[in-house]
Design a protein around this motif. Structure first.
Motif, short mmCIF file in Angstrom:
data_model
loop_
_atom_site.label_atom_id
_atom_site.label_comp_id
_atom_site.label_asym_id
_atom_site.label_seq_id
_atom_site.Cartn_x
_atom_site.Cartn_y
_atom_site.Cartn_z
N ARG A 1 6.08 9.82 -7.57
CA ARG A 1 4.89 10.17 -6.78
C ARG A 1 3.86 9.06 -6.77
O ARG A 1 3.81 8.25 -7.69
N CYS A 2 3.00 9.07 -5.74
CA CYS A 2 1.91 8.10 -5.66
C CYS A 2 0.84 8.49 -6.68
O CYS A 2 0.49 9.66 -6.79
N ARG A 3 0.30 7.50 -7.41
CA ARG A 3 -0.68 7.78 -8.46
C ARG A 3 -2.02 8.22 -7.86
O ARG A 3 -2.85 8.82 -8.52
N TYR A 4 -2.25 7.88 -6.60
CA TYR A 4 -3.57 8.15 -6.01
C TYR A 4 -3.59 9.44 -5.22
O TYR A 4 -4.55 10.19 -5.28
N CYS A 5 -2.53 9.72 -4.43
CA CYS A 5 -2.56 10.91 -3.59
C CYS A 5 -1.52 11.94 -4.03
O CYS A 5 -1.55 13.08 -3.56
N GLY A 6 -0.60 11.57 -4.92
CA GLY A 6 0.38 12.54 -5.42
C GLY A 6 1.53 12.79 -4.47
O GLY A 6 2.41 13.61 -4.77
N ARG B 1 0.84 -1.19 0.00
CA ARG B 1 0.00 0.00 0.00
C ARG B 1 0.88 1.24 0.00
O ARG B 1 2.03 1.18 0.40
N CYS B 2 0.30 2.36 -0.43
CA CYS B 2 1.01 3.64 -0.37
C CYS B 2 1.20 3.99 1.10
O CYS B 2 0.27 3.90 1.90
N THR B 3 2.42 4.41 1.47
CA THR B 3 2.67 4.71 2.89
C THR B 3 1.99 6.02 3.32
O THR B 3 1.82 6.26 4.49
N SER B 4 1.58 6.87 2.35
CA SER B 4 0.90 8.12 2.70
C SER B 4 -0.61 7.96 2.77
O SER B 4 -1.23 8.25 3.79
N CYS B 5 -1.21 7.49 1.66
CA CYS B 5 -2.68 7.45 1.62
C CYS B 5 -3.24 6.06 1.91
O CYS B 5 -4.45 5.92 2.10
N GLY B 6 -2.39 5.04 1.91
CA GLY B 6 -2.87 3.70 2.23
C GLY B 6 -3.58 3.01 1.09
O GLY B 6 -4.10 1.91 1.26
ZN LIG Z 1 -0.72 7.61 -1.92
#
Ligand SMILES: [Zn+2]
Length: 257
Positions: A71-76, A46-51
């Motif tokens: 960058r994360c594709r979901y939260c940037g 999982r993304c460590t920022s947005c999960g």
């Molecule tokens: Zn994310």
């Protein structure tokens, strides 16, 4: 016939690139999860920022990081370049080994050895630990591999194992906590993997690199003077060099003195 051989070489290289990058990606998972007592198969990454759960498009070694511009594709949010760096290191390690040994049985053994060095580098940087849960199974696997594949005589690996452990145990006792139990077991593993002479040389290189970089990093303020310095990355670098070029270096040394 000539063209066929060239093609074979070409296919082997592509295969090694892809495989080592995915193994590098797996090593990240092993190194980050095992010390926390987590499973390496579930839960999915999982993304460590947005999960947000990461899909296969987010998990292609190095390329996902490059194409998503880190960058994360979901939260940037920014993704640590750490993962991609270790994927690349696995690739570079495999490439140097292939160049060194070719398609020889020592190649997979050497690659396993490098994988262990990469994993303990990550755990030491991230958690300041070289976990038993990684070193002990690696020792068992290496023992089996060395029973079957041993370019050096058996006594080199056996003495390497005991001398590596004993040497570091003595240092750990003398330094009173400067060197941890993890380092002791790791050097037993290294001796078992690369033999007595190479292990001793690796230890020497690790100390040399540790002192040089230690001083530089203290100067730059990256390391604090009194806080413990992770020795794992220097062990990995020193023992990688010793494994591949140790024999030549010993011969050079013998020629000079
Ligand atoms: Zn994310």
């Amino acid at each position: 016939m000539y063209i066929n051989l060239l093609e074979l070489d070409y296919i082997q290289k592509i295969y090694i690139i892809i495989l080592s990058l995915f193994i590098g990606s797996f090593l990240n998972v092993v190194a980050l999860r095992i010390p926390k007592g987590e499973s390496i198969v579930s839960p999915p990454s999982r993304c460590t920022s947005c999960g947000h759960r990461l899909g296969w498009l987010d998990l292609i070694p190095v390329l996902s990081f490059v194409f998503l511009r880190g960058r994360c594709r979901y939260c940037g949010d920014r993704v640590s370049p750490f993962y991609a760096v270790f994927e690349l290191l696995a690739l570079i390690g495999a490439w140097i080994l292939y160049d060194h040994f070719g398609m020889n049985w020592e190649f997979p053994v050497g690659f396993f050895y490098i994988c262990v060095l990469l994993v303990i580098t990550i755990t030491d940087l991230k958690y300041m630990r070289i976990p038993d849960k990684i070193v002990f199974p690696s020792m068992g696997a290496m023992l089996l591999l060395r029973l079957l594949i041993h370019p050096l005589p058996y006594w080199q690996y056996i003495l390497g194992f005991f001398a590596g452990g004993l040497l570091l145990l003595l240092i750990a006792l003398v330094s009173r906590g400067g060197m941890g139990g993890g380092d002791v077991k790791l050097f037993a593993f290294i001796g078992l993997s690369i033999g007595l002479y190479q292990m001793l040389l690796g230890f020497f290189f690790a100390c040399l690199l540790g002192s040089i970089f230690g001083l530089i990093f203290i100067r730059l303020g990256i390391y604090k003077r009194k806080s413990p310095i992770p020795f794992g990355p220097y062990i990995a670098m020193g023992c990688f060099v010793a494994y591949l070029w140790g024999t030549q270096l010993w011969e050079m040394y013998a020629a000079v003195f």
